[in-house]
Design a protein around this motif. Structure first.
Motif, mmCIF file in Angstrom:
data_model
loop_
_atom_site.group_PDB
_atom_site.id
_atom_site.type_symbol
_atom_site.label_atom_id
_atom_site.label_comp_id
_atom_site.label_asym_id
_atom_site.label_seq_id
_atom_site.Cartn_x
_atom_site.Cartn_y
_atom_site.Cartn_z
ATOM 1 N N ILE A 1 16.771 -26.233 -47.947
ATOM 2 C CA ILE A 1 15.868 -27.113 -48.703
ATOM 3 C C ILE A 1 16.049 -28.591 -48.308
ATOM 4 N N PRO A 2 17.276 -29.151 -48.355
ATOM 5 C CA PRO A 2 17.390 -30.569 -47.997
ATOM 6 C C PRO A 2 17.122 -30.825 -46.516
ATOM 7 N N THR A 3 17.487 -29.855 -45.668
ATOM 8 C CA THR A 3 17.235 -30.034 -44.236
ATOM 9 C C THR A 3 15.732 -30.122 -43.987
ATOM 10 N N PHE A 4 14.995 -29.209 -44.566
ATOM 11 C CA PHE A 4 13.537 -29.205 -44.375
ATOM 12 C C PHE A 4 12.914 -30.480 -44.918
ATOM 13 N N THR A 5 13.484 -30.981 -45.996
ATOM 14 C CA THR A 5 12.965 -32.210 -46.593
ATOM 15 C C THR A 5 13.111 -33.382 -45.631
ATOM 16 N N LYS A 6 14.169 -33.348 -44.837
ATOM 17 C CA LYS A 6 14.465 -34.493 -43.973
ATOM 18 C C LYS A 6 13.938 -34.376 -42.537
ATOM 19 N N VAL B 1 21.308 -24.085 -36.853
ATOM 20 C CA VAL B 1 22.143 -23.295 -37.765
ATOM 21 C C VAL B 1 22.868 -22.247 -36.943
ATOM 22 N N LEU B 2 24.191 -22.261 -36.987
ATOM 23 C CA LEU B 2 24.965 -21.248 -36.261
ATOM 24 C C LEU B 2 25.501 -20.208 -37.237
ATOM 25 N N THR B 3 25.405 -18.947 -36.848
ATOM 26 C CA THR B 3 25.886 -17.852 -37.707
ATOM 27 C C THR B 3 26.728 -16.880 -36.882
ATOM 28 N N PRO B 4 27.613 -16.131 -37.533
ATOM 29 C CA PRO B 4 28.461 -15.210 -36.771
ATOM 30 C C PRO B 4 27.776 -13.924 -36.321
ATOM 31 N N THR B 5 26.753 -13.475 -37.009
ATOM 32 C CA THR B 5 26.131 -12.210 -36.591
ATOM 33 C C THR B 5 24.630 -12.374 -36.355
ATOM 34 N N ARG B 6 24.129 -11.473 -35.532
ATOM 35 C CA ARG B 6 22.706 -11.490 -35.169
ATOM 36 C C ARG B 6 21.834 -11.218 -36.381
ATOM 37 N N GLU B 7 22.262 -10.247 -37.190
ATOM 38 C CA GLU B 7 21.460 -9.880 -38.354
ATOM 39 C C GLU B 7 21.389 -11.026 -39.353
ATOM 40 N N LEU B 8 22.467 -11.778 -39.474
ATOM 41 C CA LEU B 8 22.450 -12.922 -40.385
ATOM 42 C C LEU B 8 21.531 -14.019 -39.838
ATOM 43 N N ALA B 9 21.542 -14.208 -38.511
ATOM 44 C CA ALA B 9 20.636 -15.190 -37.905
ATOM 45 C C ALA B 9 19.186 -14.825 -38.228
ATOM 46 N N VAL B 10 18.865 -13.556 -38.082
ATOM 47 C CA VAL B 10 17.489 -13.100 -38.368
ATOM 48 C C VAL B 10 17.147 -13.311 -39.842
ATOM 49 N N GLN B 11 18.099 -13.022 -40.714
ATOM 50 C CA GLN B 11 17.860 -13.189 -42.156
ATOM 51 C C GLN B 11 17.565 -14.657 -42.505
ATOM 52 N N ILE B 12 18.360 -15.570 -41.944
ATOM 53 C CA ILE B 12 18.149 -16.991 -42.246
ATOM 54 C C ILE B 12 16.813 -17.465 -41.663
ATOM 55 N N PHE B 13 16.493 -16.949 -40.475
ATOM 56 C CA PHE B 13 15.195 -17.256 -39.867
ATOM 57 C C PHE B 13 14.059 -16.861 -40.812
ATOM 58 N N LYS B 14 14.170 -15.670 -41.381
ATOM 59 C CA LYS B 14 13.129 -15.204 -42.306
ATOM 60 C C LYS B 14 13.098 -16.050 -43.576
ATOM 61 N N ASP B 15 14.289 -16.421 -44.073
ATOM 62 C CA ASP B 15 14.346 -17.301 -45.261
ATOM 63 C C ASP B 15 13.665 -18.640 -44.956
ATOM 64 N N ALA B 16 13.887 -19.146 -43.740
ATOM 65 C CA ALA B 16 13.293 -20.425 -43.347
ATOM 66 C C ALA B 16 11.769 -20.314 -43.328
ATOM 67 N N ARG B 17 11.269 -19.228 -42.757
ATOM 68 C CA ARG B 17 9.817 -19.019 -42.703
ATOM 69 C C ARG B 17 9.226 -18.859 -44.092
ATOM 70 N N MET B 18 9.993 -18.223 -44.964
ATOM 71 C CA MET B 18 9.539 -18.013 -46.329
ATOM 72 C C MET B 18 9.434 -19.353 -47.058
ATOM 73 N N LEU B 19 10.389 -20.226 -46.782
ATOM 74 C CA LEU B 19 10.424 -21.518 -47.469
ATOM 75 C C LEU B 19 9.297 -22.427 -46.987
ATOM 76 N N ASP B 20 8.969 -22.332 -45.699
ATOM 77 C CA ASP B 20 7.922 -23.197 -45.151
ATOM 78 C C ASP B 20 7.254 -22.473 -43.995
ATOM 79 N N LYS B 21 6.046 -21.978 -44.260
ATOM 80 C CA LYS B 21 5.430 -21.159 -43.218
ATOM 81 C C LYS B 21 4.909 -21.997 -42.054
ATOM 82 N N ASN B 22 4.867 -23.311 -42.246
ATOM 83 C CA ASN B 22 4.415 -24.176 -41.150
ATOM 84 C C ASN B 22 5.551 -24.670 -40.260
#
Ligand code: ADP
Ligand code: MG
Length: 412
Positions: free
Chosen positions: A57-62, A74-95
Motif C-alpha cells: 500500500i505505501p509503496t504503491f502510494t509513492k 520485492v525479493l522473496t525466498p520462493t517462487r510460489e510466494l513471488a507469484v502470490q505477491i504479484f497477484k496481490d499487487a495486481r489485485m490492489l491496483d490493476k493498472n
C-alpha cells in the motif's frame, strides 16, 4: 481506524473496499505511515497479520510510475510466494505495471515483460541475478526495496545473492524488511545496507498466533502414518498441510496417503515449476484436501481456510516451526497445529518451546511413549457433517499393506 483516514490515494482505498478490506490490521496501521514518511523499516509481525499490504500500500502510494525500469523491487525466498505477491499487487491496483520473475521457467518471456516497462518487480534472487547479468533489468530507478521473509533472505542460503543485488541498487532508496521472525543476528547484518531504520516489533511477548491450538503427539516413528490417518478421519480434515523434512519423504508420503484414499498432493523442489504452481493453485482453489510439503511451503503462502498443519517431522530450525504452523490461523481465523514427536525429537521440541516462549502439551500417541503428562486434546474446528480428506469409498490399494508398519520398511 479506517483506510480512508490514512491519507491514501482514493483508488487504493476503493480497491481495498472492493475486496471487503476496510480497516488496517495493526501492522498496516503502524507500518504504512512510517513507509510513507520515507524511513527504512524493520518489521516483525505475526504470520497472517497482513504484512504484504503493509508494504504494497505505501509503496504503491509513492510510485511515480514514470520510469521504464522498476521503481520497486520485492525479493522473496520462493517462487510460489513471488507469484502470490504479484497477484496481490495486481489485485490492489490493476493498472500497475507489475512483473514477476523466478527460476524453473523460461527466461525469455520474463525478459520481454521487463522490456515492456515495469513499476514493481517481484523476484526470487537466483533468477533476478541471472537477469541482471544479462542486463535485462534496469535498476537505476529502484527507490523501494522489500525483503519479504527477511530473515530467510539474509540467512546462509540467500545472503550472498541478496547482498549482491542490494549492492547494485541506487544509494537513494528505501529498504523494508518484513517477517514473523526477526532474530537479532539479522537486524545486525541488515545495518550494512539500511539507513537509520525504524523498528516495528509487534507481539513482543507472544510469538505464535494465539488462535492456533498447538498440540504435540508423542509417537514412535512407525506410528506416525496411522496416527495421521486417524486424526484426518477423527477431525474430518478438509484442508490441511503436512510438513516433512525431505522432498523424498514429501513425495512418498503424498503417494501413500493418496493410495489410502486421502485426497493428497505433494509439493517440493523436486517437481517441475509448472507442476509446483499447479499444485499450489489447486490447493488454494480447494481442489484437494491435503498438501504434503517440504519447507518450500513454510513461508509466506496464504491459503484460505487451512484448518490443520501437521509437522510429520519436527523442523530442525525452530523458526520454521513458527512459519509452518502460521499457514493456519491466518487473518483472525482459528487453526490446529499438530506435531509428531519421537524420542529423538525431544531436544528439537525443547528448542521450539524456547523459541516460541511457551510449552506445548505432549499427548501420548497410539503406542506407549508419553514424554510428559497428556492433557485432553482440544476439539476439532471442523463441523460434523463436513466431508473429510479421507474419502469413505476410497479405493483400497493393492500395493500398500494395510498394516502401516510395513510402510516404513526401507525408509529408515
Ligand atoms: P502475512 O504476510 O503477515 O503473513 P498476508 O499479507 O499474507 O499476511 O495476509 C494474510 C491475509 O489477510 C490475506 O488473505 C490478506 O488478504 C488478508 N488481509 C490483509 N490485510 C487485511 C485487512 N486489513 N483486513 C482484512 N484482511 C486483510
Ligand atoms: Mg507474508
Amino acid at each position: 481506524m479506517k483506510f480512508e483516514e490514512m491519507s491514501l490515494p482514493q483508488e487504493i482505498v476503493q480497491s481495498l473496499q472492493r475486496q471487503h478490506i476496510a480497516s488496517p490490521t495493526e501492522v498496516q496501521e503502524k507500518a504504512i505511515p512510517l513507509v510513507l514518511q520515507g524511513t527504512d523499516v524493520i518489521v516483525r509481525s505475526k504470520t497472517g497479520s497482513g504484512k504484504t499490504l503493509a508494504f504494497l500500500i505505501p509503496t504503491f502510494t509513492k510510485l511515480t510510475r514514470t520510469t521504464k525500469g522498476p521503481e520497486a523491487l520485492v525479493l522473496t525466498p520462493t517462487r510460489e510466494l513471488a507469484v502470490q505477491i504479484f497477484k496481490d499487487a495486481r489485485m490492489l491496483d490493476k493498472n500497475i505495471r507489475a512483473a514477476v520473475v523466478y527460476g524453473g521457467v523460461g527466461i525469455s518471456p520474463q525478459i520481454d515483460s521487463l522490456r515492456r516497462g515495469v513499476d514493481i518487480l517481484i523476484a526470487t534472487p537466483g533468477r533476478f541475478l541471472d537477469l541482471m547479468e544479462r542486463r535485462a533489468v534496469d535498476l537505476s530507478h529502484v527507490t523501494f526495496a522489500v525483503l519479504d521473509e527477511a530473515d530467510r533472505m539474509l540467512d546462509m542460503g540467500f545472503i550472498d545473492d541478496v547482498r549482491r543485488i542490494i549492492s547494485t541498487l541506487p544509494k537513494q532508496r528505501q529498504m523494508m524488511l518484513f517477517s514473523a521472525t526477526m532474530p537479532q543476528e539479522v537486524v545486525r547484518i541488515s545495518q550494512d545496507f539500511m539507513n537509520k531504520p525504524q523498528f516495528l516489533m509487534l507481539g513482543e511477548d507472544e510469538i505464535t498466533v494465539n488462535t492456533i491450538a498447538q498440540r504435540c503427539i508423542g509417537v514412535d516413528r512407525k506410528e506416525k502414518f496411522n496416527t495421521l490417518m486417524k486424526i484426518l478421519r477423527d477431525e474430518r480434515v478438509q484442508k490441511g498441510i503436512v510438513f516433512c523434512n525431505t522432498k523424498t519423504w514429501a513425495e512418498t508420503l503424498g503417494n501413500l496417503l493418496f493410495r489410502r484414499g486421502v485426497r493428497a498432493m505433494s509439493l517440493h523442489s523436486g517437481l517441475s515449476q509448472s507442476r509446483r504452481q499447479r499444485v499450489i493453485d489447486d490447493f488454494k482453489q480447494g481442489r484437494f484436501a491435503l498438501l504434503v510439503a517440504t519447507d518450500v511451503a513454510a513461508r509466506g503462502l496464504h491459503i484460505d481456510a487451512v484448518t490443520h498443519v501437521f509437522n510429520y517431522d519436527l523442523p530442525r530450525n525452530p523458526k520454521d516451526y513458527i512459519h509452518r504452523i502460521g499457514r493456519t490461523g491466518r487473518a483472525g481465523n482459528s487453526g490446529n497445529a499438530i506435531s509428531f514427536v519421537t524420542t529423538v525429537d525431544e531436544p528439537l521440541l525443547r528448542n521450539i518451546e524456547r523459541e516460541i516462549n511457551q510449552f506445548i502439551d505432549v499427548q501420548t500417541g497410539t503406542g506407549a511413549h508419553g514424554v510428559r503428562p497428556a492433557p485432553t486434546p482440544p476439539s476439532a474446528v471442523v463441523g460434523d457433517t463436513a466431508p473429510s480428506a479421507v474419502a469413505t469409498n476410497a479405493p483400497r490399494s493393492t500395493v500398500v499393506n494395510d498394516d502401516a508398519s510395513d510402510l516404513w520398511k526401507g525408509f529408515d
